[in-house]
Design a protein around this motif. Sequence first.
Motif, PDB file in Angstrom:
ATOM      1  N   HIS A  31       0.825  -1.214   0.000  1.00 40.72           N
ATOM      2  CA  HIS A  31       0.000   0.000   0.000  1.00 40.72           C
ATOM      3  C   HIS A  31       0.861   1.266   0.000  1.00 40.72           C
ATOM      4  O   HIS A  31       0.476   2.284  -0.587  1.00 40.72           O
ATOM      5  CB  HIS A  31      -0.933  -0.010   1.210  1.00 40.72           C
ATOM      6  CG  HIS A  31      -2.088  -0.960   1.070  1.00 40.72           C
ATOM      7  ND1 HIS A  31      -1.968  -2.308   1.367  1.00 40.72           N
ATOM      8  CD2 HIS A  31      -3.371  -0.778   0.650  1.00 40.72           C
ATOM      9  CE1 HIS A  31      -3.128  -2.903   1.142  1.00 40.72           C
ATOM     10  NE2 HIS A  31      -3.993  -2.004   0.712  1.00 40.72           N
ATOM     11  N   SER A  38      -1.645   0.212  -8.331  1.00 33.48           N
ATOM     12  CA  SER A  38      -1.649  -0.978  -7.478  1.00 33.48           C
ATOM     13  C   SER A  38      -0.251  -1.566  -7.408  1.00 33.48           C
ATOM     14  O   SER A  38       0.606  -1.272  -8.253  1.00 33.48           O
ATOM     15  CB  SER A  38      -2.614  -2.051  -8.029  1.00 33.48           C
ATOM     16  OG  SER A  38      -3.950  -1.617  -7.989  1.00 33.48           O
ATOM     17  N   SER A  91      -1.941  -4.737  -3.025  1.00 30.45           N
ATOM     18  CA  SER A  91      -2.681  -3.570  -2.542  1.00 30.45           C
ATOM     19  C   SER A  91      -4.114  -3.537  -3.048  1.00 30.45           C
ATOM     20  O   SER A  91      -4.916  -2.725  -2.590  1.00 30.45           O
ATOM     21  CB  SER A  91      -1.961  -2.281  -2.964  1.00 30.45           C
ATOM     22  OG  SER A  91      -2.016  -2.127  -4.376  1.00 30.45           O
TER      23      SER A  91
END
Length: 249
Positions: A35, A45, A63
């Motif tokens: 993240h 992502s 993520s």
Amino acid sequence: MTDDREQLIVRSFVELAEGLASGLEAVDLLDRLAHSCVGVLDVASAGLLLADPLGRLHLLAASSGAARELEVFQVQRDEGPCRDCFHAGTPIDVPDLAADVERWPQFVPRALEAGFASVHAVPLRLRTHILGALGLFGTSTGTLDDDDRALAQALADVASVALVQERTAADQIALATHLQSALSGRVVLEQAKGVVAYAGSIDVSEAFDRLRQFAREHDMKLTDVATAVVARTLPAHEVLAGARADGVQ
């Protein structure tokens, strides 16, 4: 680089360093790292693949659901930039996926269908030993500049340290055991997410948040909570009730 982005980068590394210092387990730390990549890099992502002792790649963290599916797809079809990055041990930069369909005829259409237009992959490395790969997925075409490429590698290096802290590349038996433990923990966590998601009629991402919140509030390891949920010694409704009480919606 703007001041806000610089502060975000510093905060991300501080949080990861604190996690390492406090002994936060690899599965939780690497989920945070995935993240963090989205927060500090111009990508939509991120996902991490880890090799087992036989050199087979497995998903360790992602993520988003789209990144998770694409990483697993690369492993299953043995094709894709993250897979190539691991085997070559060098970064792979794909600024325009559509232009590389001949290189990855199965992966590219799947990635485009998921809404991604570019992919960048950097190796997880410990000295000369390649542990896996960090994949960064963008929704627009374009390459990473030199600073972002260096930052991506630095984040991947943090992931490697998290996986093998207090281990050395020379101790292959200990290294293999440590990596296999991380992979096994991920498998149990995925199973527990499914149990909690089903019990609470929620998606798996929210189920993961509930498990992680329960672990933090009860000062337990995330994999210990997951193992208890899968073994049914910790009912899923207790995880759901505890997470709601702590403000997870």
